[in-house]
Design a protein around this motif. Structure first.
Motif, PDB file in Angstrom:
ATOM      1  N   LEU A   1       0.752  -1.050   0.025  1.00  0.00           N
ATOM      2  CA  LEU A   1      -0.176  -0.020   0.079  1.00  0.00           C
ATOM      3  C   LEU A   1       0.925   1.225  -0.162  1.00  0.00           C
ATOM      4  O   LEU A   1       1.806   1.513   1.038  1.00  0.00           O
ATOM      5  CB  LEU A   1      -0.945  -0.020   1.215  1.00  0.00           C
ATOM      6  CG  LEU A   1      -1.946  -1.146   1.477  1.00  0.00           C
ATOM      7  CD1 LEU A   1      -2.405  -1.167   2.720  1.00  0.00           C
ATOM      8  CD2 LEU A   1      -2.623  -1.409   0.286  1.00  0.00           C
ATOM      9  N   VAL A   2       0.692   1.947  -1.048  1.00  0.00           N
ATOM     10  CA  VAL A   2       1.583   3.128  -1.108  1.00  0.00           C
ATOM     11  C   VAL A   2       0.708   4.374  -0.890  1.00  0.00           C
ATOM     12  O   VAL A   2      -0.316   4.846  -1.935  1.00  0.00           O
ATOM     13  CB  VAL A   2       2.269   3.438  -2.373  1.00  0.00           C
ATOM     14  CG1 VAL A   2       2.969   4.392  -2.629  1.00  0.00           C
ATOM     15  CG2 VAL A   2       3.179   2.065  -2.487  1.00  0.00           C
ATOM     16  N   GLU A   3       0.986   5.210   0.026  1.00  0.00           N
ATOM     17  CA  GLU A   3       0.167   6.486   0.519  1.00  0.00           C
ATOM     18  C   GLU A   3       0.814   7.761  -0.025  1.00  0.00           C
ATOM     19  O   GLU A   3       1.913   7.623  -0.221  1.00  0.00           O
ATOM     20  CB  GLU A   3      -0.009   6.398   1.952  1.00  0.00           C
ATOM     21  CG  GLU A   3      -0.830   5.374   2.578  1.00  0.00           C
ATOM     22  CD  GLU A   3      -0.153   5.267   3.854  1.00  0.00           C
ATOM     23  OE1 GLU A   3      -0.864   4.379   4.593  1.00  0.00           O
ATOM     24  OE2 GLU A   3       1.036   5.455   4.105  1.00  0.00           O
ATOM     25  N   SER A   4       0.027   8.742  -0.353  1.00  0.00           N
ATOM     26  CA  SER A   4       0.591   9.968  -0.824  1.00  0.00           C
ATOM     27  C   SER A   4      -0.409  11.023  -0.523  1.00  0.00           C
ATOM     28  O   SER A   4      -1.707  10.693  -0.035  1.00  0.00           O
ATOM     29  CB  SER A   4       1.008  10.137  -2.281  1.00  0.00           C
ATOM     30  OG  SER A   4      -0.193   9.922  -3.136  1.00  0.00           O
ATOM     31  N   GLY A   5       0.139  12.507  -0.280  1.00  0.00           N
ATOM     32  CA  GLY A   5      -0.863  13.486  -0.346  1.00  0.00           C
ATOM     33  C   GLY A   5      -0.962  14.063   1.173  1.00  0.00           C
ATOM     34  O   GLY A   5      -1.618  15.141   1.167  1.00  0.00           O
TER      35      GLY A   5
ATOM     36  N   GLY B   1       2.400   5.035   6.381  1.00  0.00           N
ATOM     37  CA  GLY B   1       1.801   6.255   6.775  1.00  0.00           C
ATOM     38  C   GLY B   1       2.248   7.703   5.913  1.00  0.00           C
ATOM     39  O   GLY B   1       3.208   7.493   5.579  1.00  0.00           O
ATOM     40  N   THR B   2       1.408   8.738   6.126  1.00  0.00           N
ATOM     41  CA  THR B   2       1.668  10.021   5.618  1.00  0.00           C
ATOM     42  C   THR B   2       1.328  10.930   6.685  1.00  0.00           C
ATOM     43  O   THR B   2       0.221  10.914   7.248  1.00  0.00           O
ATOM     44  CB  THR B   2       1.090  10.349   4.611  1.00  0.00           C
ATOM     45  OG1 THR B   2       1.411  11.333   3.739  1.00  0.00           O
ATOM     46  CG2 THR B   2      -0.553  10.073   4.473  1.00  0.00           C
ATOM     47  N   GLN B   3       2.188  12.171   6.957  1.00  0.00           N
ATOM     48  CA  GLN B   3       2.103  12.861   7.995  1.00  0.00           C
ATOM     49  C   GLN B   3       0.934  14.068   7.510  1.00  0.00           C
ATOM     50  O   GLN B   3       0.970  14.733   6.312  1.00  0.00           O
ATOM     51  CB  GLN B   3       3.339  13.752   8.436  1.00  0.00           C
ATOM     52  CG  GLN B   3       3.033  14.955   9.502  1.00  0.00           C
ATOM     53  CD  GLN B   3       2.632  14.080  10.842  1.00  0.00           C
ATOM     54  OE1 GLN B   3       3.134  13.167  11.359  1.00  0.00           O
ATOM     55  NE2 GLN B   3       1.743  14.661  11.429  1.00  0.00           N
ATOM     56  N   VAL B   4      -0.023  14.500   8.325  1.00  0.00           N
ATOM     57  CA  VAL B   4      -1.072  15.368   8.078  1.00  0.00           C
ATOM     58  C   VAL B   4      -0.879  16.247   9.127  1.00  0.00           C
ATOM     59  O   VAL B   4      -1.055  15.787  10.451  1.00  0.00           O
ATOM     60  CB  VAL B   4      -2.591  15.062   7.940  1.00  0.00           C
ATOM     61  CG1 VAL B   4      -3.384  16.326   7.936  1.00  0.00           C
ATOM     62  CG2 VAL B   4      -2.702  14.024   6.723  1.00  0.00           C
TER      63      VAL B   4
ATOM     64  N   TYR C   1      -6.573   4.850   8.851  1.00  0.00           N
ATOM     65  CA  TYR C   1      -6.502   5.071  10.188  1.00  0.00           C
ATOM     66  C   TYR C   1      -5.583   6.442  10.396  1.00  0.00           C
ATOM     67  O   TYR C   1      -4.990   6.759   9.582  1.00  0.00           O
ATOM     68  CB  TYR C   1      -6.049   3.717  10.967  1.00  0.00           C
ATOM     69  CG  TYR C   1      -6.834   2.658  10.835  1.00  0.00           C
ATOM     70  CD1 TYR C   1      -7.379   2.062   9.978  1.00  0.00           C
ATOM     71  CD2 TYR C   1      -7.580   2.356  12.074  1.00  0.00           C
ATOM     72  CE1 TYR C   1      -8.120   1.175   9.797  1.00  0.00           C
ATOM     73  CE2 TYR C   1      -8.406   1.004  12.226  1.00  0.00           C
ATOM     74  CZ  TYR C   1      -8.720   0.500  11.001  1.00  0.00           C
ATOM     75  OH  TYR C   1      -9.541  -0.675  10.901  1.00  0.00           O
ATOM     76  N   ARG C   2      -5.628   6.903  11.682  1.00  0.00           N
ATOM     77  CA  ARG C   2      -4.986   7.793  12.166  1.00  0.00           C
ATOM     78  C   ARG C   2      -4.226   7.739  13.286  1.00  0.00           C
ATOM     79  O   ARG C   2      -5.110   7.283  14.263  1.00  0.00           O
ATOM     80  CB  ARG C   2      -5.346   9.203  12.009  1.00  0.00           C
ATOM     81  CG  ARG C   2      -6.399   9.543  12.900  1.00  0.00           C
ATOM     82  CD  ARG C   2      -7.070  10.867  12.512  1.00  0.00           C
ATOM     83  NE  ARG C   2      -8.129  11.165  13.443  1.00  0.00           N
ATOM     84  CZ  ARG C   2      -8.944  12.278  13.279  1.00  0.00           C
ATOM     85  NH1 ARG C   2      -8.764  13.137  12.243  1.00  0.00           N
ATOM     86  NH2 ARG C   2      -9.782  12.664  14.359  1.00  0.00           N
ATOM     87  N   GLN C   3      -3.003   8.237  13.892  1.00  0.00           N
ATOM     88  CA  GLN C   3      -2.276   8.192  15.100  1.00  0.00           C
ATOM     89  C   GLN C   3      -1.862   9.346  15.306  1.00  0.00           C
ATOM     90  O   GLN C   3      -0.610   9.577  14.828  1.00  0.00           O
ATOM     91  CB  GLN C   3      -1.339   6.871  15.240  1.00  0.00           C
ATOM     92  CG  GLN C   3      -1.007   6.547  16.574  1.00  0.00           C
ATOM     93  CD  GLN C   3      -0.134   5.351  16.710  1.00  0.00           C
ATOM     94  OE1 GLN C   3       0.310   4.792  15.630  1.00  0.00           O
ATOM     95  NE2 GLN C   3      -0.171   4.863  17.869  1.00  0.00           N
ATOM     96  N   ALA C   4      -2.387  10.024  16.501  1.00  0.00           N
ATOM     97  CA  ALA C   4      -1.675  11.244  16.830  1.00  0.00           C
ATOM     98  C   ALA C   4      -0.500  10.838  17.888  1.00  0.00           C
ATOM     99  O   ALA C   4      -0.882   9.707  18.416  1.00  0.00           O
ATOM    100  CB  ALA C   4      -2.709  12.159  17.433  1.00  0.00           C
ATOM    101  N   PRO C   5       0.433  11.829  18.250  1.00  0.00           N
ATOM    102  CA  PRO C   5       1.313  11.492  19.117  1.00  0.00           C
ATOM    103  C   PRO C   5       0.813  11.221  20.503  1.00  0.00           C
ATOM    104  O   PRO C   5      -0.224  11.986  21.144  1.00  0.00           O
ATOM    105  CB  PRO C   5       2.241  12.767  19.344  1.00  0.00           C
ATOM    106  CG  PRO C   5       1.946  13.405  17.703  1.00  0.00           C
ATOM    107  CD  PRO C   5       0.693  12.797  17.591  1.00  0.00           C
TER     108      PRO C   5
END
Length: 113
Positions: free
Chosen positions: A4-8, A106-109, A35-39
């Motif tokens: 799975l390759v994420e972008s954006g 994972g990609t950082q938002v 999904y997302r994971q915050a610190p």
């Protein structure tokens, strides 16, 4: 092995928009999701779409985020509008097939003024 390759991802001001993409190396899946994971927090479901087209959203993103898929490209998208600072997290693409669970890198938002 499914890839799975994420972008954006990126940095956006509050109220702004971003679109995440996740390209899968397979067209076979039961559920595609984000999904997302915050610190300091646990990974949480943001949105998912089943092979049959059923969609599920976390309450915190309903009305702001939209998950779609392009079957021809084996790609799932997450359109994120009206972004808030609390949406800041690493966003992960997820694919479930049979009894297996696959994750993107994972990609950082980051939502900040």
């Amino acid at each position: 092995q499914v890839q799975l390759v994420e972008s954006g991802g990126g940095l956006v001001q509050p109220g702004g928009s971003l679109r995440l993409s996740c390209a899968a190396s397979t067209s076979i899946f039961s559920i595609l999701g984000w999904y997302r994971q915050a610190p300091g927090k646990q990974r949480e479901l943001v949105a998912s779409i089943t092979r049959g087209g059923s969609i599920n959203y976390a309450d915190s993103v309903k009305g702001r985020f939209t998950v779609t898929r392009d079957n021809a490209k084996n790609t799932v998208y997450l359109q994120m509008n009206s972004l808030k600072p609390e949406d800041t997290a690493v966003y992960y693409c997820n694919l479930q097939v049979f009894l297996n669970n696959y994750w993107g890198q994972g990609t950082q938002v980051t939502v900040s003024s």
